[in-house]
Design an enzyme around this catalytic site. Structure first.
Site, PDB file in Angstrom:
ATOM      1  N   ASP A  58       0.690  -1.344   0.196  1.00  0.00           N
ATOM      2  CA  ASP A  58      -0.124   0.315  -0.279  1.00  0.00           C
ATOM      3  C   ASP A  58       0.897   1.236  -0.253  1.00  0.00           C
ATOM      4  OD1 ASP A  58      -2.606  -1.086   0.378  1.00  0.00           O
ATOM      5  OD2 ASP A  58      -1.584  -1.483   2.135  1.00  0.00           O
ATOM      6  N   ASP A 193     -10.454  -5.127  -0.356  1.00  0.00           N
ATOM      7  CA  ASP A 193      -8.784  -4.665   0.391  1.00  0.00           C
ATOM      8  C   ASP A 193     -10.174  -3.864   1.442  1.00  0.00           C
ATOM      9  OD1 ASP A 193      -7.109  -3.938   1.364  1.00  0.00           O
ATOM     10  OD2 ASP A 193      -6.133  -2.837  -0.166  1.00  0.00           O
TER      11      ASP A 193
END
Ligand code: DX5
Ligand code: ZN
Length: 240
Positions: A58, A193
């Site tokens: 991320d 996610d």
């Protein structure tokens, strides 16, 4: 925006088509946002011991999302430290400058948020031209129809089941309806996610998701055990 000719590339053979080769299998991987950054390679190894099939990376810029995380130099260190494909999720405004750096770092897939990109077609083509798989990440209120004309240029879709920016948030149950809608639109692999646990994994898999990203649920306990629980819960829901 083009990668420089002959730019170094750490990407390893065999992991170039992770999403395209899934063939309906349910796979899971850790979001390293929840890992110990001082022991990143070791934390990835632990999730791998629990059956992780990829690593979710991320990147956040404190503009597109109100948080700051890691970028290309960390990706370049992580790629050679694991044999898992590294999937970069770019939560950054105007990722154009960063994409060539992530490609050079050797990540195998990159997803971008359509709201953060000026010319989505160009960005997706750049990712593919750099040898990685291209994905779009959809925020909770971003309609699936936003990407209707982008589908031919995509290798996967990442459905955000929380608002991007932070780990440890609660799963948004309405997102299962979005996954079902996407399933009607396309056969592309759908990844999820945010708030994915052994309890929520079956819900998203039943709706049609096949790629499970989990951060806090993996690293809050023994990562191998927790990773395995999530993957197995998802696989059971898929009937396998
Ligand atoms: C959210 C990130 C996620 C996050 C997920 O902005 O994209 O990858 O790390 O964390 P959990 O699994 O804790 O919701
Ligand atoms: Zn993510």
């Amino acid at each position: 925006m083009r990668r420089g000719a002959g730019a170094p590339n750490n990407r390893k053979g065999g992991s170039l088509s992770f999403f395209s080769d899934l063939d309906g299998r349910v796979v899971g991987g850790p979001s390293i946002l929840a890992a110990d950054f001082a022991n990143l390679a070791e934390d990835v190894r632990k999730a791998r011991d629990g059956g992780a099939g990829f690593v979710h990376f991320d990147a956040m810029d404190n503009h597109y999302v109100p948080n700051l995380s890691i970028g290309p130099p960390v990706a370049a260190s992580l790629v050679p430290a694991t044999d898992l494909p590294v999937d970069a999720h770019l939560m950054v405004d105007n990722p154009d400058n960063l994409i060539p750096m992530f490609l050079d770092a050797g990540v195998t897939s990159i997803s971008v948020h359509p709201e953060a990109v000026t010319h989505l077609h160009c960005v997706l083509e750049t990712i593919r031209a750099g040898g990685a798989e291209a994905g779009v990440a959809l925020n909770p209120t971003t309609p699936p129809e936003t990407i209707e004309w982008a589908l031919p240029y995509l290798d996967f879709i990442l459905v955000l089941t929380v608002n991007p920016g932070f780990g440890g948030q609660a799963f948004i149950p309405e997102m299962t309806r979005k996954i079902r809608r996407l399933r009607e639109m396309t056969g592309l692999p759908i990844a999820v996610d945010g708030g994915i646990t052994a309890e929520t994994a079956p819900l998203v898999v039943e709706a049609g998701a096949r790629v499970l990203v989990a951060g806090s649920a993996v690293y809050r306990g023994d990562p191998a055990t927790e990773m395995r629980k999530i993957i197995e819960a998802g696989q059971r829901a898929a009937g396998g």
